[in-house]
Design a protein around this motif. Structure first.
Motif, short mmCIF file in Angstrom:
data_model
loop_
_atom_site.label_atom_id
_atom_site.label_comp_id
_atom_site.label_asym_id
_atom_site.label_seq_id
_atom_site.Cartn_x
_atom_site.Cartn_y
_atom_site.Cartn_z
N PHE A 47 42.40 75.40 21.67
CA PHE A 47 43.68 76.00 22.02
C PHE A 47 44.01 77.16 21.09
O PHE A 47 44.39 78.25 21.53
CB PHE A 47 44.80 74.95 21.98
CG PHE A 47 46.17 75.54 22.09
CD1 PHE A 47 46.62 76.07 23.29
CD2 PHE A 47 47.01 75.61 20.99
CE1 PHE A 47 47.88 76.64 23.40
CE2 PHE A 47 48.27 76.18 21.08
CZ PHE A 47 48.71 76.69 22.28
N HIS A 48 43.83 76.96 19.79
CA HIS A 48 44.18 78.01 18.83
C HIS A 48 43.28 79.23 18.99
O HIS A 48 43.75 80.37 18.88
CB HIS A 48 44.12 77.48 17.40
CG HIS A 48 45.14 76.41 17.15
ND1 HIS A 48 44.89 75.30 16.38
CD2 HIS A 48 46.41 76.26 17.59
CE1 HIS A 48 45.96 74.54 16.36
NE2 HIS A 48 46.90 75.10 17.08
N ASP A 49 41.99 79.02 19.27
CA ASP A 49 41.09 80.16 19.51
C ASP A 49 41.51 80.92 20.77
O ASP A 49 41.52 82.15 20.78
CB ASP A 49 39.64 79.70 19.65
CG ASP A 49 39.05 79.20 18.34
OD1 ASP A 49 39.56 79.57 17.27
OD2 ASP A 49 38.07 78.42 18.40
N LEU A 50 41.84 80.17 21.82
CA LEU A 50 42.28 80.82 23.06
C LEU A 50 43.60 81.56 22.85
O LEU A 50 43.80 82.64 23.41
CB LEU A 50 42.43 79.78 24.18
CG LEU A 50 41.14 79.17 24.72
CD1 LEU A 50 41.46 78.01 25.66
CD2 LEU A 50 40.28 80.21 25.42
N LEU A 51 44.49 81.00 22.05
CA LEU A 51 45.77 81.65 21.79
C LEU A 51 45.56 82.95 21.01
O LEU A 51 46.18 83.97 21.32
CB LEU A 51 46.72 80.72 21.05
CG LEU A 51 48.14 81.23 20.85
CD1 LEU A 51 48.81 81.55 22.20
CD2 LEU A 51 48.96 80.21 20.07
N ARG A 52 44.65 82.92 20.04
CA ARG A 52 44.35 84.16 19.30
C ARG A 52 43.79 85.22 20.25
O ARG A 52 44.15 86.39 20.17
CB ARG A 52 43.34 83.87 18.18
CG ARG A 52 43.93 83.17 17.00
CD ARG A 52 42.89 82.99 15.89
NE ARG A 52 43.33 81.97 14.97
CZ ARG A 52 42.96 80.70 15.01
NH1 ARG A 52 42.12 80.26 15.91
NH2 ARG A 52 43.43 79.85 14.12
N ARG A 102 51.01 78.10 10.57
CA ARG A 102 50.09 78.39 9.45
C ARG A 102 48.65 78.59 9.91
O ARG A 102 47.71 78.10 9.30
CB ARG A 102 50.16 77.30 8.39
CG ARG A 102 51.54 76.96 7.91
CD ARG A 102 51.85 77.77 6.65
NE ARG A 102 53.12 77.35 6.07
CZ ARG A 102 54.17 78.13 6.01
NH1 ARG A 102 54.13 79.33 6.52
NH2 ARG A 102 55.28 77.73 5.44
N LEU A 103 48.50 79.34 11.01
CA LEU A 103 47.18 79.61 11.58
C LEU A 103 46.85 81.08 11.43
O LEU A 103 47.74 81.94 11.38
CB LEU A 103 47.16 79.20 13.06
CG LEU A 103 47.43 77.72 13.32
CD1 LEU A 103 47.76 77.48 14.78
CD2 LEU A 103 46.25 76.88 12.87
N ASP A 104 45.57 81.39 11.36
CA ASP A 104 45.13 82.78 11.25
C ASP A 104 45.54 83.56 12.49
O ASP A 104 45.54 83.03 13.60
CB ASP A 104 43.61 82.86 11.11
CG ASP A 104 43.13 82.31 9.78
OD1 ASP A 104 43.91 82.33 8.81
OD2 ASP A 104 41.97 81.87 9.71
N THR A 125 46.94 79.41 31.92
CA THR A 125 46.60 78.08 32.44
C THR A 125 45.50 77.45 31.59
O THR A 125 45.56 76.25 31.28
CB THR A 125 46.18 78.18 33.92
OG1 THR A 125 47.28 78.72 34.67
CG2 THR A 125 45.80 76.83 34.49
N ALA A 126 44.51 78.23 31.22
CA ALA A 126 43.43 77.72 30.35
C ALA A 126 44.00 77.31 28.99
O ALA A 126 43.55 76.30 28.41
CB ALA A 126 42.34 78.78 30.18
N LEU A 127 44.96 78.05 28.48
CA LEU A 127 45.62 77.67 27.23
C LEU A 127 46.30 76.31 27.36
O LEU A 127 46.14 75.45 26.50
CB LEU A 127 46.69 78.71 26.87
CG LEU A 127 46.31 79.89 26.02
CD1 LEU A 127 47.45 80.91 26.00
CD2 LEU A 127 45.97 79.46 24.63
#
Length: 186
Positions: A16-21, A75-77, A112-114
């Motif tokens: 999720f975090h990679d997709l959000l970035r 607190r994510l990159d 949707t993928a997120l």
């Protein structure tokens, strides 16, 4: 070991975090694409359409900034250093609106993928964050589809298109009041 006994490497699903970035980049790309569309309309003396797409550009930038705020708060990159390719030349009024609809449809699939990734990971905070964007995308796809329908019906009667945009849409962009907080906002 024979070649037939080698198992293909299984690529892990993007988190999720990679997709959000990645979505931050997609939103900034969408914003810049809308600037390019607005400039094209502006250069072709279509001020109502230009204003509509300048405003849509600002809305996409706000989406990126909401995502950045979410990443920072957790607190994510964050990386906001690049955008994808942008189309700047069009042959007719229909082309940029078709591109805008295709872009909104693609963004809907990305959001949707997120949501799917957040749910699969049990990231309930991430899943909740995506809900506003999913609702927003339904509205944005519907609005862009309506505009495309009008542009296609009007064909070369640009005055009718401009009157429709001024009367029915104006420069406004649909904006829900329960939107996530943006990075950089007070």
């Amino acid at each position: 070991m024979t070649p037939s006994s080698v198992q293909p490497a299984v690529m892990p699903a993007a988190s999720f975090h990679d997709l959000l970035r990645a979505q931050v980049q997609h939103e900034f790309t969408a914003s810049q694409q809308y600037v390019a569309i607005a400039v094209w309309f502006d250069r072709n003396d279509l001020p109502q359409l230009a204003t509509r797409f300048y405003n849509q550009s600002a809305e996409e930038r706000r989406h990126a900034m909401m995502m950045i705020r979410f990443l920072i708060d957790n607190r994510l990159d964050v990386d906001a250093s690049s955008i994808g390719d942008v189309v700047t030349a069009f042959e007719s009024v229909v082309e940029p609106v078709e591109l805008a609809l295709a872009q909104e449809t693609a963004v809907t699939e990305q959001i949707t993928a997120l949501a799917r990734a957040a749910r699969a990971e049990g990231d309930y905070i991430g899943e909740q964050f995506t809900h506003w964007f999913l609702t927003e995308q339904v509205e944005e796809v519907a609005a862009m589809q309506s505009l495309l329908n009008i542009v296609r019906r009007a064909e070369s009667n640009l005055f009718d298109i401009e009157q429709y945009v001024a009367r029915e849409i104006g420069g406004s962009v649909i904006r829900a009041t329960n939107a996530p907080k943006e990075a950089g906002s007070a």
